[in-house]
Design a protein around this motif. Structure first.
Motif, short mmCIF file in Angstrom:
data_model
loop_
_atom_site.label_atom_id
_atom_site.label_comp_id
_atom_site.label_asym_id
_atom_site.label_seq_id
_atom_site.Cartn_x
_atom_site.Cartn_y
_atom_site.Cartn_z
N PRO A 1 0.84 -1.19 0.00
CA PRO A 1 0.00 0.00 0.00
C PRO A 1 0.88 1.25 0.00
CG PRO A 1 -0.06 -1.06 2.15
CD PRO A 1 0.80 -1.90 1.29
N TYR B 1 0.76 5.56 0.05
CA TYR B 1 0.05 6.83 0.12
C TYR B 1 1.09 7.93 0.26
CZ TYR B 1 -2.95 10.51 2.00
OH TYR B 1 -3.59 11.69 2.23
N GLU C 1 4.01 8.37 -1.31
CA GLU C 1 5.32 7.75 -1.10
C GLU C 1 6.23 7.94 -2.31
OE1 GLU C 1 6.19 6.39 1.73
OE2 GLU C 1 4.47 5.46 2.69
N ASP D 1 -3.04 4.56 -2.85
CA ASP D 1 -4.23 4.88 -2.06
C ASP D 1 -4.57 6.38 -2.18
OD1 ASP D 1 -6.25 4.84 -0.24
OD2 ASP D 1 -4.99 4.54 1.52
N ASN E 1 -8.41 8.48 -1.54
CA ASN E 1 -7.82 7.80 -0.39
C ASN E 1 -8.88 6.99 0.35
OD1 ASN E 1 -7.11 8.23 2.84
ND2 ASN E 1 -5.40 7.60 1.59
N LYS F 1 -5.41 2.51 4.54
CA LYS F 1 -4.48 1.40 4.37
C LYS F 1 -5.17 0.03 4.32
CE LYS F 1 -0.34 -0.61 6.34
NZ LYS F 1 0.53 -0.74 7.50
N CYS G 1 5.38 0.43 2.43
CA CYS G 1 6.16 1.00 1.33
C CYS G 1 7.43 1.67 1.86
CB CYS G 1 5.30 2.02 0.61
SG CYS G 1 5.91 2.47 -0.97
N ASP G 2 7.52 1.93 3.15
CA ASP G 2 8.64 2.74 3.66
C ASP G 2 9.84 1.90 4.10
OD1 ASP G 2 7.47 1.58 5.83
OD2 ASP G 2 6.81 3.43 6.77
N GLN H 1 10.13 -0.05 6.47
CA GLN H 1 10.28 -0.23 7.92
C GLN H 1 10.21 -1.71 8.27
OE1 GLN H 1 7.34 2.79 9.38
NE2 GLN H 1 9.00 3.28 10.78
N ARG I 1 12.07 4.89 9.04
CA ARG I 1 11.56 5.17 7.71
C ARG I 1 12.72 5.70 6.85
NH1 ARG I 1 7.44 7.06 4.72
NH2 ARG I 1 5.49 6.28 5.53
N SER J 1 5.65 9.75 8.40
CA SER J 1 4.53 8.86 8.67
C SER J 1 3.25 9.47 8.12
CB SER J 1 4.40 8.63 10.17
OG SER J 1 3.26 7.84 10.42
N LYS J 2 2.39 8.61 7.55
CA LYS J 2 1.19 9.12 6.90
C LYS J 2 0.01 9.23 7.85
CE LYS J 2 3.47 9.43 3.13
NZ LYS J 2 4.78 9.22 3.73
N TRP J 3 0.25 9.00 9.12
CA TRP J 3 -0.86 9.02 10.07
C TRP J 3 -0.81 10.28 10.90
CZ3 TRP J 3 -4.31 5.08 9.76
CH2 TRP J 3 -3.90 3.94 9.05
N1 UDP Z 1 -0.78 4.08 3.88
C1 UDP Z 1 -1.84 3.94 2.98
N2 UDP Z 1 -2.96 4.74 3.14
C2 UDP Z 1 -3.08 5.65 4.15
C3 UDP Z 1 -1.99 5.75 5.08
C4 UDP Z 1 -0.88 4.95 4.91
O1 UDP Z 1 -1.78 3.14 2.05
O2 UDP Z 1 -4.10 6.33 4.22
C5 UDP Z 1 0.42 3.23 3.69
C6 UDP Z 1 1.74 3.97 3.61
O3 UDP Z 1 2.03 4.40 2.31
C7 UDP Z 1 2.73 2.92 4.08
C8 UDP Z 1 1.92 2.14 5.10
O4 UDP Z 1 0.55 2.41 4.83
O5 UDP Z 1 3.12 2.05 3.05
C9 UDP Z 1 2.28 2.50 6.52
O6 UDP Z 1 2.15 3.91 6.70
P1 UDP Z 1 3.17 4.74 7.59
O7 UDP Z 1 4.56 4.30 7.34
O8 UDP Z 1 2.85 6.18 7.35
O9 UDP Z 1 2.69 4.31 9.03
P2 UDP Z 1 3.62 4.04 10.30
O10 UDP Z 1 4.77 3.18 9.85
O11 UDP Z 1 4.05 5.38 10.76
O12 UDP Z 1 2.70 3.32 11.24
#
Ligand code: UDP
Ligand code: MG
Length: 303
Positions: free
Chosen positions: A7, A9, A11, A40, A68, A71, A92-93, A95, A196, A201-203
């Protein structure tokens, strides 16, 4: 074939890196694979980056949402579009360490149908975030009936499990919990959450709170039962207060209880409001499910 569902978003910086890292890791391990990106509804050039990667690398495929959808929806779209005999869901990041995919795939070859990635460490997070995550996972673990504290979306699932997940009609599906809930022969693989590589972060805090509440509601009706319990408590307190009021009345000094009345009024009022709020929240979730709208809308694909 192994399908890697990613997924994405906003990125744009990560797409080229992710493609080359995962593609290289899997090619070296001699695993036939496809990288399925689900865009997304990104507001940056993520989709252009995906189409670029797809035109230069036949292993790369992309699906683009019309907006959007979150996730969870992106994960389900990826599972639904995946062609492989099994699929891995990965952020996608980067992590989630890509070399673990190989380890997961080997376990799948040995006959495991679900290989769950569990976090050994959670990576860098603020104190408040850590606390909120901990509370969320303890509520989720309680209602789902299995330990979720280290669970993540980084998982390999077999075709059989993919089909089961796709046939579930829940709109507010919580992938992380559902994929354990369905059962099958599973095993866990530990990994360390990395920093990352690029982007942020996308949240937002708001989206995280919404995400937590929705997922608790989708797995547990405990908050509704809490309303009943609060009601009982208020009833007992009220009973005590009634007795007290009657006693003072017959003793002839009734006007004193004014403060008690105000306090009781405030408490009952607020409990009722709270209760209505919780019930309203569940009704809104039921309403969403009943409408039967699709989980996501695909705008275009690269294939
Ligand atoms: N993502 C997505 N839609 C959203 C938010 C996040 O597809 O509305 C994806 C984002 O691109 C990434 C994954 O979900 O691949 C995890 O997001 P993020 O790294 O921002 O979250 P964290 O690692 O901070 O929990
Ligand atoms: Mg991340």
């Amino acid at each position: 074939m192994l399908s890697v569902v990613i997924p994405a978003y906003n990125e744009e910086e990560m797409i080229p890196i992710t493609v080359s890292v995962i593609d290289k890791t899997l090619s070296e391990a001699d695993i036939t694979h496809e990288l399925l990106f689900v865009n997304d509804g990104s507001k940056d050039s993520t989709w252009e980056k995906i189409t670029e990667a797809a035109s230069s690398n036949t292993n790369v495929k992309g699906v683009c949402f019309s907006r959007n959808f979150g996730k969870e929806s992106a994960i389900f779209a990826g599972i639904s579009e995946a062609q492989g005999e099994c699929c891995v869901v990965i952020d996608c990041d980067l992590q989630h360490p890509p070399e673990k995919i190989v380890e997961m795939y080997r376990l799948w070859e040995q006959g495991y149908e679900i290989v769950e990635g569990v976090k050994r460490s959670r990576g860098k997070e603020s104190g408040l975030h850590r606390f909120a995550a901990k509370s969320f996972y303890s509520i989720m673990s309680e209602s789902a009936g299995f330990d979720m504290s280290r669970a993540s979306d980084f998982k390999l699932i077999d075709r059989k499990a993919m089909n089961v997940l796709l046939n579930m009609n829940e709109k507010n599906a919580f992938f992380r919990a559902l994929s354990s809930w369905i059962g099958f022969k599973s095993i866990q693989v530990e990994y360390d959450v990395r920093e990352r590589e690029a982007g942020v972060s996308k949240w937002s805090t708001k989206s995280l709170i919404k995400y937590a509440l929705t997922n608790i509601a989708s797995f547990s009706s405990a908050p509704m039962q809490l309303v009943t319990i609060m009601g009982l408590i208020v009833f007992v307190v009220g009973l005590g207060a009634t007795v007290e009021a009657l006693v003072t009345f017959f003793e002839g000094k009734a006007q004193e209880g004014f403060t008690t009345v105000i306090i009781l009024q405030c408490f009952t009022g607020s409990f009722i409001m709270l209760g209505l709020g919780v019930i309203g929240f569940y009704i809104s979730k039921i309403y969403e499910e009943v409408k039967g709208r699709p989980r996501y809308i695909i705008d275009k694909t690269t294939y």
